[in-house]
Design a protein around this motif. Structure first.
Motif, PDB file in Angstrom:
ATOM      1  N   ILE A 149      73.522  24.834  37.519  1.00  0.00           N
ATOM      2  CA  ILE A 149      74.548  25.789  37.977  1.00  0.00           C
ATOM      3  C   ILE A 149      75.756  26.172  36.693  1.00  0.00           C
ATOM      4  CG2 ILE A 149      76.723  25.635  39.813  1.00  0.00           C
ATOM      5  CD1 ILE A 149      75.318  22.883  40.712  1.00  0.00           C
ATOM      6  N   LEU A 150      75.835  27.733  36.559  1.00  0.00           N
ATOM      7  CA  LEU A 150      77.324  27.617  35.247  1.00  0.00           C
ATOM      8  C   LEU A 150      78.154  27.907  36.447  1.00  0.00           C
ATOM      9  CD1 LEU A 150      74.121  30.262  34.013  1.00  0.00           C
ATOM     10  CD2 LEU A 150      74.931  27.959  34.016  1.00  0.00           C
ATOM     11  N   ALA A 151      79.297  27.172  35.703  1.00  0.00           N
ATOM     12  CA  ALA A 151      80.831  27.901  36.125  1.00  0.00           C
ATOM     13  C   ALA A 151      81.557  27.896  34.870  1.00  0.00           C
ATOM     14  CB  ALA A 151      81.476  26.389  37.379  1.00  0.00           C
ATOM     15  N   GLY A 152      82.492  29.076  35.740  1.00  0.00           N
ATOM     16  CA  GLY A 152      83.732  28.761  33.901  1.00  0.00           C
ATOM     17  C   GLY A 152      84.707  30.070  34.713  1.00  0.00           C
ATOM     18  N   SER A 157      83.168  32.762  32.294  1.00  0.00           N
ATOM     19  CA  SER A 157      83.485  33.122  34.093  1.00  0.00           C
ATOM     20  C   SER A 157      82.083  34.482  33.565  1.00  0.00           C
ATOM     21  CB  SER A 157      84.066  33.960  34.669  1.00  0.00           C
ATOM     22  OG  SER A 157      84.932  32.817  34.951  1.00  0.00           O
ATOM     23  N   ARG A 158      82.540  34.727  32.264  1.00  0.00           N
ATOM     24  CA  ARG A 158      82.319  35.726  31.902  1.00  0.00           C
ATOM     25  C   ARG A 158      80.272  36.143  31.313  1.00  0.00           C
ATOM     26  NH1 ARG A 158      85.708  38.072  29.061  1.00  0.00           N
ATOM     27  NH2 ARG A 158      86.203  39.487  29.913  1.00  0.00           N
ATOM     28  N   THR A 159      80.492  35.312  30.618  1.00  0.00           N
ATOM     29  CA  THR A 159      79.430  34.001  30.181  1.00  0.00           C
ATOM     30  C   THR A 159      78.657  33.904  31.345  1.00  0.00           C
ATOM     31  OG1 THR A 159      80.593  33.188  27.622  1.00  0.00           O
ATOM     32  CG2 THR A 159      78.208  32.421  28.747  1.00  0.00           C
ATOM     33  N   ALA A 160      79.146  33.180  32.694  1.00  0.00           N
ATOM     34  CA  ALA A 160      77.984  32.553  33.186  1.00  0.00           C
ATOM     35  C   ALA A 160      77.367  33.930  33.994  1.00  0.00           C
ATOM     36  CB  ALA A 160      78.740  31.733  34.072  1.00  0.00           C
ATOM     37  N   ASP A 161      78.319  34.858  34.534  1.00  0.00           N
ATOM     38  CA  ASP A 161      77.801  36.373  35.091  1.00  0.00           C
ATOM     39  C   ASP A 161      77.157  36.911  34.529  1.00  0.00           C
ATOM     40  OD1 ASP A 161      80.533  35.702  36.603  1.00  0.00           O
ATOM     41  OD2 ASP A 161      81.334  37.535  36.101  1.00  0.00           O
ATOM     42  N   LEU A 174      76.010  29.873  41.092  1.00  0.00           N
ATOM     43  CA  LEU A 174      77.535  30.423  39.970  1.00  0.00           C
ATOM     44  C   LEU A 174      79.082  30.348  40.924  1.00  0.00           C
ATOM     45  CD1 LEU A 174      78.785  32.249  37.911  1.00  0.00           C
ATOM     46  CD2 LEU A 174      78.081  34.059  39.560  1.00  0.00           C
ATOM     47  N   VAL A 175      79.596  29.718  39.744  1.00  0.00           N
ATOM     48  CA  VAL A 175      80.836  29.372  40.318  1.00  0.00           C
ATOM     49  C   VAL A 175      82.247  30.711  39.168  1.00  0.00           C
ATOM     50  CG1 VAL A 175      83.208  28.151  40.496  1.00  0.00           C
ATOM     51  CG2 VAL A 175      81.230  27.211  41.383  1.00  0.00           C
ATOM     52  N   SER A 176      82.490  31.661  39.636  1.00  0.00           N
ATOM     53  CA  SER A 176      83.106  32.322  38.723  1.00  0.00           C
ATOM     54  C   SER A 176      85.122  32.875  38.658  1.00  0.00           C
ATOM     55  CB  SER A 176      82.905  32.918  38.114  1.00  0.00           C
ATOM     56  OG  SER A 176      82.901  34.620  37.629  1.00  0.00           O
ATOM     57  N   VAL A 177      85.486  32.985  38.164  1.00  0.00           N
ATOM     58  CA  VAL A 177      86.731  32.308  38.433  1.00  0.00           C
ATOM     59  C   VAL A 177      87.574  34.225  37.738  1.00  0.00           C
ATOM     60  CG1 VAL A 177      89.777  32.080  37.582  1.00  0.00           C
ATOM     61  CG2 VAL A 177      87.847  29.907  38.092  1.00  0.00           C
ATOM     62  N   THR A 178      88.023  34.219  38.983  1.00  0.00           N
ATOM     63  CA  THR A 178      88.022  36.295  38.652  1.00  0.00           C
ATOM     64  C   THR A 178      87.482  36.988  38.829  1.00  0.00           C
ATOM     65  OG1 THR A 178      89.968  35.212  37.538  1.00  0.00           O
ATOM     66  CG2 THR A 178      90.249  37.251  37.294  1.00  0.00           C
ATOM     67  N   THR A 295      83.541  32.194  44.441  1.00  0.00           N
ATOM     68  CA  THR A 295      84.594  32.809  43.224  1.00  0.00           C
ATOM     69  C   THR A 295      85.780  32.319  43.843  1.00  0.00           C
ATOM     70  OG1 THR A 295      84.753  34.859  44.457  1.00  0.00           O
ATOM     71  CG2 THR A 295      83.561  34.989  42.721  1.00  0.00           C
ATOM     72  N   LEU A 296      86.359  32.459  42.528  1.00  0.00           N
ATOM     73  CA  LEU A 296      88.210  32.004  42.502  1.00  0.00           C
ATOM     74  C   LEU A 296      88.858  32.662  41.866  1.00  0.00           C
ATOM     75  CD1 LEU A 296      87.323  28.163  41.531  1.00  0.00           C
ATOM     76  CD2 LEU A 296      87.878  28.872  44.279  1.00  0.00           C
ATOM     77  N   ASP A 297      89.678  32.716  42.591  1.00  0.00           N
ATOM     78  CA  ASP A 297      91.305  33.158  42.046  1.00  0.00           C
ATOM     79  C   ASP A 297      92.157  32.383  42.168  1.00  0.00           C
ATOM     80  OD1 ASP A 297      90.090  36.025  41.699  1.00  0.00           O
ATOM     81  OD2 ASP A 297      90.774  36.724  43.283  1.00  0.00           O
ATOM     82  N   GLY A 298      93.468  32.517  40.916  1.00  0.00           N
ATOM     83  CA  GLY A 298      94.358  31.497  41.358  1.00  0.00           C
ATOM     84  C   GLY A 298      95.636  32.070  41.478  1.00  0.00           C
ATOM     85  N   GLY A 299      95.587  32.055  42.761  1.00  0.00           N
ATOM     86  CA  GLY A 299      97.575  33.270  43.143  1.00  0.00           C
ATOM     87  C   GLY A 299      98.037  33.405  41.876  1.00  0.00           C
TER      88      GLY A 299
END
Length: 353
Positions: A149-152, A157-161, A174-178, A295-299
């Motif tokens: 599982i890749l998360a960043g 994020s770019r690397t995991a994507d 995958l967990v990808s912020v932004t 996918t996660l976004d910081g508000g």
């Protein structure tokens, strides 16, 4: 979901494979996938300073990679990837949460950070996007990890994507912020609204010799990192010790060359290593990611696109969920570790059925 009580109980029992020195209380995500404002949770108060008790080193590809590890050696692997100007300590609270769930957690320093070093002085200190993904695959090979599982977040994020897009057989989830951060340099030449461009001011600073000299100055390097932290995470009230713990990673001898190379490459101002031209051509086409993804976004992240994830939704074709974390800035795993850990478990869920 991870509760504070169960987290402290597990940590107290010594369940985490690679211990951490110090612990911190963490915020929790609501069932709706949003996180309440940090001020409401007391997250702005001073916290203890968890840190990885010991680091390991392993030869992987062109690097001797420094990394932290937690959890059972034979658990399902999770690799947590940091960005700039951050380091592995963005995951100091996330790692024990996942380890307590039975995951084998690997947190590496990217090239140019911390204790990661190039094996040869002749290796090009390249900062283009594809080399970080190649580094990650080499690290997984060295550790005997076939799939993870890749998360960043940020560069992570770019690397995991990229690994999820080009080598999906190596990525369980995958967990990808932004969201989708694979760079298209041709598209990058098109200007965005001034308010958006202003948030990227340091990229233009790094495009100048003045910016290089500024980053080479150790004091200015720290000042710049702290300034970016404050801008990127306006509700996160970190203290001097928290920043100093990460800023130590910026003393890597290749830090300046990798950071400058990365941002100049994105703007088309620096050439990459020709050996990776084929990978970059594939990435320029914007490949769709088919692995299970959250996918996660910081508000409160100044780089979060409008639309609640709609801007990149069509780039993910597999099982998918999106969460916007209210009151959270750019450094999601350090500002909202429980929500980040929950996202990893959620992304892994389709593979567990």
């Amino acid at each position: 979901m991870f509760s504070r009580r169960s987290f402290w109980k597990i940590v107290g029992a010594g369940a985490v494979g690679a211990p951490l020195a110090g612990r911190a209380a963490t915020g929790s995500a609501e069932a709706t996938g949003t996180l309440s404002d940090p001020a409401e949770q007391g997250m702005s108060a001073a916290r203890p300073h968890p840190s990885f008790a010991a680091l390991r080193q392993i030869r992987a590809g062109v690097l001797n990679v420094g990394y932290a590890e937690a959890g059972p050696a034979h658990g399902p692997a999770v690799v947590l990837l940091h960005g700039w100007p951050y380091d592995i300590h963005s995951y100091a609270d996330v790692a024990p949460l996942l380890a307590a769930k039975g995951y084998r957690v690997i947190v590496p320093y990217l090239r140019g950070y911390g204790t990661t070093r190039f094996l040869s002085p002749r290796t090009l200190r390249d900062g283009q996007q594809s080399v970080f993904a190649v580094d990650l695959v080499a690290l997984m090979d060295a550790l005997g990890i076939e799939r993870a599982i890749l998360a960043g977040f940020d560069w992570g994020s770019r690397t995991a994507d990229i690994v999820a897009a080009l080598w999906p057989e190596r990525c369980k989830a995958l967990v990808s912020v932004t969201g989708y951060l694979i760079t298209n340099r041709k598209a990058n030449k098109r200007p965005q609204p001034p308010k958006v461009e202003w948030a990227w001011w340091y990229q233009y600073y790094f495009a100048t010799e003045r910016g290089v000299l500024g980053l080479e100055n150790p004091d200015y390097r720290r000042q710049l990192g702290r300034l970016v932290w404050r801008f990127n995470s306006p509700t996160w009230h970190f203290d001097d010790a928290t920043f100093a713990r990460t800023a130590a990673a910026f003393r890597n001898p290749d830090y300046v060359r990798i950071v400058i190379g990365n941002y100049r490459w994105r703007l088309g101002l620096a050439a990459g290593d020709p050996r990776y031209d084929g990978l970059e051509r594939r990435l320029a086409k914007g490949p769709v990611i088919g692995v299970p993804t959250v996918t996660l976004d910081g508000g409160r992240d100044p780089f979060t696109p409008a639309g609640g994830g709609a801007a990149y939704r069509d780039k993910f074709s597999g099982p998918y969920a999106h969460r916007t974390l209210k009151g959270i800035g750019h450094n999601v795993p350090q500002e909202a570790p429980e929500a980040f850990a929950d996202a990893v478990v959620e992304a892994d869920r389709p593979r567990r059925r």
